[in-house]
Design an enzyme around this catalytic site. Structure first.
Site, PDB file in Angstrom:
ATOM      1  N   GLU A 130     116.639  14.315  56.603  1.00 17.62           N
ATOM      2  CA  GLU A 130     116.840  12.867  56.636  1.00 17.62           C
ATOM      3  C   GLU A 130     115.669  12.182  55.931  1.00 17.62           C
ATOM      4  O   GLU A 130     114.525  12.479  56.241  1.00 17.62           O
ATOM      5  CB  GLU A 130     116.938  12.373  58.081  1.00 17.62           C
ATOM      6  CG  GLU A 130     117.407  10.939  58.189  1.00 17.62           C
ATOM      7  CD  GLU A 130     117.595  10.480  59.635  1.00 17.62           C
ATOM      8  OE1 GLU A 130     118.554   9.743  59.899  1.00 17.62           O
ATOM      9  OE2 GLU A 130     116.783  10.869  60.494  1.00 17.62           O
ATOM     10  N   HIS A 303     117.310  11.752  73.551  1.00 16.22           N
ATOM     11  CA  HIS A 303     117.617  10.966  72.350  1.00 16.22           C
ATOM     12  C   HIS A 303     118.355  11.827  71.324  1.00 16.22           C
ATOM     13  O   HIS A 303     119.397  11.430  70.787  1.00 16.22           O
ATOM     14  CB  HIS A 303     116.297  10.428  71.777  1.00 16.22           C
ATOM     15  CG  HIS A 303     116.427   9.617  70.528  1.00 16.22           C
ATOM     16  ND1 HIS A 303     116.252   8.252  70.494  1.00 16.22           N
ATOM     17  CD2 HIS A 303     116.697   9.982  69.240  1.00 16.22           C
ATOM     18  CE1 HIS A 303     116.423   7.820  69.262  1.00 16.22           C
ATOM     19  NE2 HIS A 303     116.687   8.837  68.474  1.00 16.22           N
ATOM     20  N   GLU A 304     117.822  13.027  71.067  1.00 12.55           N
ATOM     21  CA  GLU A 304     118.461  13.893  70.071  1.00 12.55           C
ATOM     22  C   GLU A 304     119.806  14.415  70.561  1.00 12.55           C
ATOM     23  O   GLU A 304     120.750  14.563  69.769  1.00 12.55           O
ATOM     24  CB  GLU A 304     117.534  15.063  69.716  1.00 12.55           C
ATOM     25  CG  GLU A 304     116.153  14.650  69.228  1.00 12.55           C
ATOM     26  CD  GLU A 304     116.172  13.612  68.122  1.00 12.55           C
ATOM     27  OE1 GLU A 304     117.065  13.655  67.258  1.00 12.55           O
ATOM     28  OE2 GLU A 304     115.281  12.738  68.125  1.00 12.55           O
TER      29      GLU A 304
END
Length: 860
Positions: A130, A303-304
């Site tokens: 990313e 979160h992931e």
């Protein structure tokens, strides 16, 4: 470089033309132990909507050997330039492309990162793609809406492990000394969430079992960290996340397995690669840390995991909706911590208010402030947009949206959204449409006010009382301050769903006696429910932190909070008041010396260790940057003495004791204080319960180096005790921190004049170079910075250049002269938009510090 910066228009044109079916990627990493380059062979099958059309595929590679389109070999020299391979004369319908290239290992944390562990001298690899870095490893149509299946085949040294997004299809020793690993094709996903992790990693395995569902779970780290890997605790948080997300999302985990890989020299906290999440290996704790660190790690893990649905299963069409990926993952990870059965962190919203929100408020007052739904024109725009607005303001606004539509209605809308768009791409309107269906609320005006405008509102109570203490009027006043100079847009009043908390002092404690929840809109919102009531000791707007706004207290409430901030019985209202005081200090409304007094009067009663550690950081920052220069040394002396007093008084072995030890070490300055650090290191001094372990030792060593007590001999001796990657970084920080012209020159040259340092070591050197009590020593580097920064930006990778542009900007030189030289550079250097943004943000920090210093001087 020309051609590397994909624009939104180009991406839209390519998406209209192409439908991508599959990638087969064959990598020869058998020489990874030596580094250099590796062979990459990509076969991609795609359809073109037009016969004879022209497009391009992305690739960053030192050499391209062969390009074959539909069986025809193309002239590489004629079609490969910068990061693009031109594809001309496409067939209508199916096309097949094969690209053979040599790609390069990196040490920047981008593409395929290669790290050699000093403990075992083995290489460890991982990918980080990313935003646009899959193109560093294989030829790809590098944009999120051209999803495809990906099948990896990897040749690696014998004895190594290879992990990817999908389960292993088979592996074999194709040649003596090497193994070939072939993985099952992935579902349709975006290129930026594909992953490979390669090396002699240590692993622990388990599974998630629920109602007949079985998901293999794996945790990986380097063998040199294996003794510190608390896999059971990580699996426990992961399983809680699986339980909570699958219930709330009503959609089974969408991938075949779930691995979490703690990898070295990682630039971010973690990355949501589908089924193969990479996490910075500093989260494998080598030494004692406070519970705040475990809470932060758990939030990262969750979160992931949330991204497996929001981001991986359903993906934004283009990067202007990056905020939705990150904000949703942040909001749901904190909600899971706060609400999941058995969670160890039910006060997670306190941490959110105290850390994420303050980050968002800071970002939203910079000249680079932007709407949550940013205008992302190209990759340069998105690369600097992983910021406090994209993550923290967006998550705050989602929390506000949940309060606005109702939590049950919110998650029912999310459930419909996942079912409708699984393995596809969406825009914001797709989610809002689903939420309108389930809630019955028209979100058009809400979206325009909250997502398409920049800046922050201020909420103040306006109240009047009779002589007997009865409230005769009460309203909430909303302000929309002017946006910072240079920011785009107009100030906006927004609709807020807030709670008003009423608190009274009972037996020395501030207790909430009532709570009113209401919608606030426009400049003034009357609250008739409060008229006729006795005025409480404290009126707290935005209690429970439902909305996103700066909150101010009325005069009587502020006086009570100043005396009794530590006496709130709950952690969240304390955090909101601490945050308000910090914001007032940054705005020059509260003098730094008064902020210090407030903290010292209340911090002993603060039980939340995360809040305590934030206060430590904020006080040190305030004294270093916001205090009047002629009072600064007095403030530092007061703070350091208080830190030592609290360290000695803290419960032996407690989190608070460790936090105060670190706060004291960061500020120790007198000969007696520095002698104590030396004595603790040598074992000649002890504080009951304080374990001076590896990481705490380095904190002491770095401070002793920065004050000139330790030099090369002592730093080297400490490194001999800790010959690890972390030890290398700490030693680099300590060397750069030494208060000599020679040490500064060597550090500067290693970062600016040379590009050889790995990302993590470069970051460590920059952290050591910038010492707040070495302003005069660092002053000559103001000119050096502006002479070098544009060249650095144009010649280094994004991550490496950003470290330098932000980390070496002369933020400590708080003066009009710094503003002037910055303005002159901005006017003459013609930096690109991303570099201009970063330098302008740093300039705004100096401007704010000047204003705060003036306010502090006036208070003195």
């Amino acid at each position: 470089m020309p051609g590397t910066n994909l624009t939104r228009d180009e991406a839209q044109q390519r998406a209209r033309l192409l439908t991508v079916d599959s990638y087969e990627i064959d990598l020869d990493l058998s020489g990874a132990q030596e580094g250099g380059t590796y062979r990459s062979v990509t076969t991609v099958r795609f359809a073109s909507a037009e016969a004879g059309a022209e497009t391009f595929i992305d690739l960053v590679a030192p050499a391209v050997h062969e390009v074959v389109l539909n069986g025809k070999s193309l002239d590489v020299a004629a079609i490969f330039r910068d990061s693009r391979i031109a594809l001309r004369h496409l067939a209508a319908g199916p096309n097949e492309l094969k690209v053979v290239a040599d790609c390069a290992y990196t040490n920047t944390g981008e593409g395929l990162h290669r790290f050699v562990d000093p403990v075992d001298q083995q290489a460890y690899l991982y990918t980080q793609f990313e935003v646009p870095d899959a193109r560093r490893v294989f030829a790809s149509f590098e944009q999120p809406d051209l999803k495809a299946t990906f099948q990896f085949t990897v040749k690696a040294p014998a004895g190594w492990t290879v992990i990817s997004n999908s389960p292993l299809q088979h592996s074999d020793g194709a040649e003596p000394g090497d193994s070939v690993w072939r993985f099952e094709p992935t579902p349709r996903i975006s290129s930026y969430i594909t992953a490979l992790i390669v090396g002699p990693y240590h692993s622990v395995h388990s599974s998630y079992e629920k109602d007949g569902q079985s998901v293999p779970l794996g945790i990986y780290c380097r063998p040199s960290l294996a003794e510190f890997l608390d896999a059971d605790a990580i699996f426990e948080v992961t399983r809680q996340g699986f339980d909570w997300f699958q219930e709330k999302f009503d959609y089974a985990y969408p991938f075949a397995k779930y691995d979490q890989l703690f990898v070295p020299e990682f630039n971010a906290g973690a990355m949501e690669n589908a089924g193969a999440v990479t996490i910075r290996d500093q989260y494998v704790f080598r030494s004692k840390v406070t519970d705040a660190a475990y809470e932060r790690r758990a939030e990262t893990i969750l979160h992931e995991l949330a991204h497996m649905w929001f981001g991986d299963l359903v993906t934004m069409e283009w990067w202007n909706d990056l905020w939705l990926n990150e904000s949703f993952a942040t909001y749901t990870s904190v909600a899971c911590q706060a609400y999941a059965e058995g969670s160890k962190w039910p006060n997670a919203w306190t941490t959110f208010a105290n850390s994420e929100k303050t980050w968002a408020y800071r970002q939203d007052q910079l000249p680079s402030t932007h709407p949550i739904m940013a205008d992302i024109r190209d990759l340069d725009d998105v690369l600097v947009n992983f910021d406090g607005i994209t993550y923290a303001k967006g998550a705050s606004v989602l929390k506000q949206l949940v309060a606005y539509v109702g939590q049950d209605e919110f998650f029912r809308g999310v459930q419909a959204y996942f079912k409708a768009h699984a393995f596809g791409n969406t825009r914001l309107s797709d989610l809002l449409g689903a939420l309108e269906e389930t809630s019955g609320r028209d979100l058009t005006s809400w979206s325009k006010a909250w997502l398409e405008t920049a800046g922050i509102n201020v909420l103040r109570p306006e109240l009047e009382t009779a002589e007997d203490g009865t409230l005769t009027s009460f309203a909430v006043k909303q302000e929309a301050p002017a946006l910072p100079k240079g920011a785009k847009g107009e100030p906006t009043l927004r609709p807020h769903r807030i709670a008003i908390g009423l608190y009274d002092l009972e037996d020395g404690k501030l207790v909430r006696t009532d709570r009113i929840e209401l919608d606030v809109d426009g400049e003034l919102t009357a609250v008739p429910e409060l008229v006729g009531r006795r005025r409480p000791a404290v009126v707290l707007l935005n209690d429970d932190d439902l909305s996103y706004a700066k909150v101010r207290l009325d005069a009587e409430s502020l006086a009570m909070v100043t005396e009794h901030l530590g006496d709130f019985t709950e952690s969240l209202p304390r955090a909101l008041c601490w945050a308000s005081a910090w914001d007032m200090t940054r705005d020059g409304e509260l003098a730094t010396r008064d902020y210090l007094s407030l903290v010292l009067s209340g911090i002993a009663k603060e039980s939340d260790i995360g809040v305590v550690q934030s206060l430590h950081r904020q006080v040190k920052l305030a004294i270093d940057l916001y205090a009047a220069p002629d009072w600064r040394e007095a403030g530092l002396a007061q703070w350091t003495e208080a830190a030592l007093t609290h360290l000695r008084a803290a419960e032996p072995g407690s989190d608070h004791q460790l936090a105060w030890a670190r706060a004291f070490a960061a500020a120790a300055r007198t000969p007696q204080q520095l002698d104590l650090l030396t004595g603790l290191l040598e074992g000649k001094e002890t504080i009951e319960g304080l374990a001076v372990d590896t990481e705490l030792r380095w904190a002491f060593v770095e401070r002793l180096a920065a004050t000139g007590v330790f030099d090369e001999q002592e730093i080297t001796a400490e490194y001999e005790r800790d010959r690890t990657a972390a030890g290398e970084r700490h030693a680099a920080t300590a060397r750069a921190a030494r208060p000599t012209a020679e040490a500064k020159a060597a550090a500067w040259a290693s970062v600016v004049a040379s590009d050889k340092l790995p990302n993590a070591v470069q970051e460590a050197v920059i952290g050591g170079f910038v010492q707040t009590d070495q302003r005069e020593l660092l002053a000559p580097y103001v000119g050096e910075f502006f002479a070098a920064v544009k060249g650095v930006w144009e010649s280094r990778s994004h991550e490496m250049a950003q470290q330098i542009a932000v980390g070496l900007y002369p933020s400590l030189q708080v003066s009009q002269a710094t503003l002037d030289v910055t303005d002159a550079w901005l006017a003459s250097a013609e930096p690109n938009a991303a570099l201009r943004r970063l330098v302008s943000e740093s300039r705004a920090g100096v401007e704010r510090a000047l204003k705060a210093q003036a306010a502090d001087a006036a208070a003195g």
